[in-house]
Motif scaffolding. Sequence first.
Motif, PDB file in Angstrom:
ATOM      1  N   ALA A  96       1.120  -1.336  -0.056  1.00  0.00           N
ATOM      2  CA  ALA A  96       0.204  -0.246   0.026  1.00  0.00           C
ATOM      3  C   ALA A  96       0.862   1.045   0.009  1.00  0.00           C
ATOM      4  O   ALA A  96       0.542   2.270  -1.244  1.00  0.00           O
ATOM      5  N   LEU A  97       1.444   1.319   0.585  1.00  0.00           N
ATOM      6  CA  LEU A  97       2.657   1.954   0.240  1.00  0.00           C
ATOM      7  C   LEU A  97       3.812   2.463  -0.376  1.00  0.00           C
ATOM      8  O   LEU A  97       3.293   3.253  -1.075  1.00  0.00           O
ATOM      9  N   THR A  98       4.160   1.306  -1.376  1.00  0.00           N
ATOM     10  CA  THR A  98       4.538   1.202  -2.529  1.00  0.00           C
ATOM     11  C   THR A  98       3.686   2.362  -3.632  1.00  0.00           C
ATOM     12  O   THR A  98       4.097   2.846  -4.289  1.00  0.00           O
ATOM     13  N   GLU A  99       2.576   1.958  -3.479  1.00  0.00           N
ATOM     14  CA  GLU A  99       1.916   1.924  -4.368  1.00  0.00           C
ATOM     15  C   GLU A  99       0.877   2.977  -4.407  1.00  0.00           C
ATOM     16  O   GLU A  99       0.169   3.528  -5.188  1.00  0.00           O
ATOM     17  N   HIS A 100       1.109   3.780  -3.607  1.00  0.00           N
ATOM     18  CA  HIS A 100       0.102   5.031  -2.667  1.00  0.00           C
ATOM     19  C   HIS A 100      -1.153   3.939  -3.096  1.00  0.00           C
ATOM     20  O   HIS A 100      -2.358   5.163  -3.822  1.00  0.00           O
ATOM     21  N   GLU A 101      -2.006   3.435  -2.557  1.00  0.00           N
ATOM     22  CA  GLU A 101      -2.725   2.442  -2.800  1.00  0.00           C
ATOM     23  C   GLU A 101      -3.557   3.287  -2.199  1.00  0.00           C
ATOM     24  O   GLU A 101      -5.174   3.376  -2.587  1.00  0.00           O
ATOM     25  N   VAL A 102      -3.913   3.604  -1.050  1.00  0.00           N
ATOM     26  CA  VAL A 102      -4.686   3.991   0.361  1.00  0.00           C
ATOM     27  C   VAL A 102      -4.840   5.561   0.110  1.00  0.00           C
ATOM     28  O   VAL A 102      -3.372   6.408   0.218  1.00  0.00           O
ATOM     29  N   ASP A 103      -5.740   6.585   0.487  1.00  0.00           N
ATOM     30  CA  ASP A 103      -5.601   7.389   0.720  1.00  0.00           C
ATOM     31  C   ASP A 103      -5.029   7.917   1.647  1.00  0.00           C
ATOM     32  O   ASP A 103      -3.660   9.534   1.355  1.00  0.00           O
ATOM     33  N   SER A 104      -4.526   7.669   2.749  1.00  0.00           N
ATOM     34  CA  SER A 104      -4.284   7.670   3.979  1.00  0.00           C
ATOM     35  C   SER A 104      -2.414   7.417   4.558  1.00  0.00           C
ATOM     36  O   SER A 104      -2.378   7.525   4.587  1.00  0.00           O
ATOM     37  N   ILE A 105      -2.215   7.330   2.702  1.00  0.00           N
ATOM     38  CA  ILE A 105      -0.727   6.542   2.650  1.00  0.00           C
ATOM     39  C   ILE A 105       0.691   7.913   2.871  1.00  0.00           C
ATOM     40  O   ILE A 105       0.781   7.511   3.867  1.00  0.00           O
ATOM     41  N   ASP A 106       0.019   8.661   2.846  1.00  0.00           N
ATOM     42  CA  ASP A 106       0.928  10.466   2.671  1.00  0.00           C
ATOM     43  C   ASP A 106       0.844  10.134   4.277  1.00  0.00           C
ATOM     44  O   ASP A 106       1.981  10.740   4.832  1.00  0.00           O
ATOM     45  N   GLU A 107       0.273  10.171   4.891  1.00  0.00           N
ATOM     46  CA  GLU A 107      -0.420  10.737   6.312  1.00  0.00           C
ATOM     47  C   GLU A 107       0.007   9.216   7.372  1.00  0.00           C
ATOM     48  O   GLU A 107       0.930  10.271   8.741  1.00  0.00           O
ATOM     49  N   LEU A 108       0.067   8.105   6.953  1.00  0.00           N
ATOM     50  CA  LEU A 108       1.336   7.066   7.693  1.00  0.00           C
ATOM     51  C   LEU A 108       2.402   7.434   6.682  1.00  0.00           C
ATOM     52  O   LEU A 108       3.472   7.258   8.703  1.00  0.00           O
ATOM     53  N   ARG A 109       3.504   7.751   5.847  1.00  0.00           N
ATOM     54  CA  ARG A 109       4.162   8.044   6.278  1.00  0.00           C
ATOM     55  C   ARG A 109       5.215   8.537   7.477  1.00  0.00           C
ATOM     56  O   ARG A 109       6.380   8.937   7.460  1.00  0.00           O
ATOM     57  N   PHE A 110       4.135  10.160   6.527  1.00  0.00           N
ATOM     58  CA  PHE A 110       4.590  11.222   7.699  1.00  0.00           C
ATOM     59  C   PHE A 110       4.696  10.579   9.217  1.00  0.00           C
ATOM     60  O   PHE A 110       5.592  10.459   9.847  1.00  0.00           O
ATOM     61  N   LEU A 111       3.778   9.866   9.923  1.00  0.00           N
ATOM     62  CA  LEU A 111       3.513   9.498  10.737  1.00  0.00           C
ATOM     63  C   LEU A 111       4.911   8.272  11.621  1.00  0.00           C
ATOM     64  O   LEU A 111       4.943   8.301  12.362  1.00  0.00           O
ATOM     65  N   GLU A 112       5.411   8.025  10.625  1.00  0.00           N
ATOM     66  CA  GLU A 112       6.520   6.845  10.688  1.00  0.00           C
ATOM     67  C   GLU A 112       7.252   7.345  10.850  1.00  0.00           C
ATOM     68  O   GLU A 112       8.733   7.367  10.914  1.00  0.00           O
ATOM     69  N   ALA A 113       7.393   8.448   9.866  1.00  0.00           N
ATOM     70  CA  ALA A 113       9.051   9.702  10.219  1.00  0.00           C
ATOM     71  C   ALA A 113       8.992   9.932  11.261  1.00  0.00           C
ATOM     72  O   ALA A 113       9.876  10.328  11.993  1.00  0.00           O
ATOM     73  N   GLN A 114       7.583  10.515  11.738  1.00  0.00           N
ATOM     74  CA  GLN A 114       7.834  11.282  12.975  1.00  0.00           C
ATOM     75  C   GLN A 114       8.237  10.050  14.094  1.00  0.00           C
ATOM     76  O   GLN A 114       8.884  10.656  14.952  1.00  0.00           O
ATOM     77  N   ARG A 115       8.177   8.997  14.035  1.00  0.00           N
ATOM     78  CA  ARG A 115       8.206   8.249  15.212  1.00  0.00           C
ATOM     79  C   ARG A 115       9.607   7.727  15.160  1.00  0.00           C
ATOM     80  O   ARG A 115      10.569   7.789  16.551  1.00  0.00           O
ATOM     81  N   LEU A 116      10.175   8.205  13.599  1.00  0.00           N
ATOM     82  CA  LEU A 116      11.814   7.075  13.910  1.00  0.00           C
ATOM     83  C   LEU A 116      12.410   8.971  14.487  1.00  0.00           C
ATOM     84  O   LEU A 116      13.157   8.494  14.936  1.00  0.00           O
ATOM     85  N   ASP A 117      11.814  10.003  13.589  1.00  0.00           N
ATOM     86  CA  ASP A 117      12.759  11.380  13.971  1.00  0.00           C
ATOM     87  C   ASP A 117      12.722  11.201  16.048  1.00  0.00           C
ATOM     88  O   ASP A 117      14.135  11.261  16.588  1.00  0.00           O
ATOM     89  N   ALA A 118      11.736  10.526  16.683  1.00  0.00           N
ATOM     90  CA  ALA A 118      11.918  10.901  18.086  1.00  0.00           C
ATOM     91  C   ALA A 118      12.390   9.684  18.845  1.00  0.00           C
ATOM     92  O   ALA A 118      13.209  10.005  19.413  1.00  0.00           O
ATOM     93  N   VAL A 119      12.427   8.469  17.866  1.00  0.00           N
ATOM     94  CA  VAL A 119      13.592   7.573  18.450  1.00  0.00           C
ATOM     95  C   VAL A 119      15.366   7.403  17.748  1.00  0.00           C
ATOM     96  O   VAL A 119      16.131   7.591  18.780  1.00  0.00           O
ATOM     97  N   GLN A 120      15.141   8.365  17.036  1.00  0.00           N
ATOM     98  CA  GLN A 120      16.577   8.889  16.565  1.00  0.00           C
ATOM     99  C   GLN A 120      16.849  10.041  17.558  1.00  0.00           C
ATOM    100  O   GLN A 120      18.022  10.514  17.602  1.00  0.00           O
ATOM    101  N   ALA A 121      16.248  11.392  18.047  1.00  0.00           N
ATOM    102  CA  ALA A 121      16.567  12.026  19.278  1.00  0.00           C
ATOM    103  C   ALA A 121      16.781  12.151  20.768  1.00  0.00           C
ATOM    104  O   ALA A 121      17.508  12.153  20.773  1.00  0.00           O
ATOM    105  N   ALA A 122      16.062  10.238  20.885  1.00  0.00           N
ATOM    106  CA  ALA A 122      16.688   9.917  22.261  1.00  0.00           C
ATOM    107  C   ALA A 122      17.956   9.528  21.926  1.00  0.00           C
ATOM    108  O   ALA A 122      18.834   9.231  22.919  1.00  0.00           O
ATOM    109  N   TYR A 123      18.474   9.177  20.822  1.00  0.00           N
ATOM    110  CA  TYR A 123      20.347   8.623  20.772  1.00  0.00           C
ATOM    111  C   TYR A 123      20.813   9.685  20.022  1.00  0.00           C
ATOM    112  O   TYR A 123      22.261   8.987  20.117  1.00  0.00           O
ATOM    113  N   TRP A 124      20.361  10.653  19.899  1.00  0.00           N
ATOM    114  CA  TRP A 124      21.151  11.663  19.022  1.00  0.00           C
ATOM    115  C   TRP A 124      23.147  12.318  19.863  1.00  0.00           C
ATOM    116  O   TRP A 124      24.199  12.011  19.081  1.00  0.00           O
ATOM    117  N   ASP A 125      22.509  12.285  20.799  1.00  0.00           N
ATOM    118  CA  ASP A 125      23.791  13.148  21.872  1.00  0.00           C
ATOM    119  C   ASP A 125      25.050  12.127  21.683  1.00  0.00           C
ATOM    120  O   ASP A 125      25.975  11.954  21.589  1.00  0.00           O
TER     121      ASP A 125
END
Length: 155
Positions: free
Chosen positions: A61-90
């Motif tokens: 679904a992510l690859t094919e942009h099959e569902v309307d909310s895929i951009d929202e899911l991609r954004f949400l997953e990117a935010q989750r990755l950002d939060a985890v990265q911030a915890a380990y960055w320093d």
Amino acid sequence: MTDTLLDNVPRVTGRHHNRALAQARRAKAVELRMAGKTYQQIADLLGYANKGTVHRILTNALTEHEVDSIDELRFLEAQRLDAVQAAYWDQAMKGDYKAARIVLRIMDQRARLLGLYPAPNKRSNTQAAQEPITVYDFDDNGHLIPVDPHNDADE
């Protein structure tokens, strides 16, 4: 979660040939993932065979942009990755190679999520990409080494 028409998607066991139902189940799977449900929880709720099936469906679904909310899911997953990265960055910037390894894996995952790697050539596994990307990771001794960005195997 908000009450939507998708809340009434029936649980299905086994294969079926109803394309509309399959599309509704895929959309519901994306909605549940956005709500933070695990792949196994989604499989149980929607009657998929296992969590691997859910992972494949969401990846497609992510690859094919099959569902309307895929951009929202991609954004949400990117935010989750950002939060985890911030915890380990320093820690990573202070030389903690385990933290740096985690940060590098998060960066790799973000690049995959956002489609920053060239797609593998489907005609031949032996043909190199036109513009190869070198991804680095740390070995057990803390040395930076090149790794295959398309290999998800954990050491």
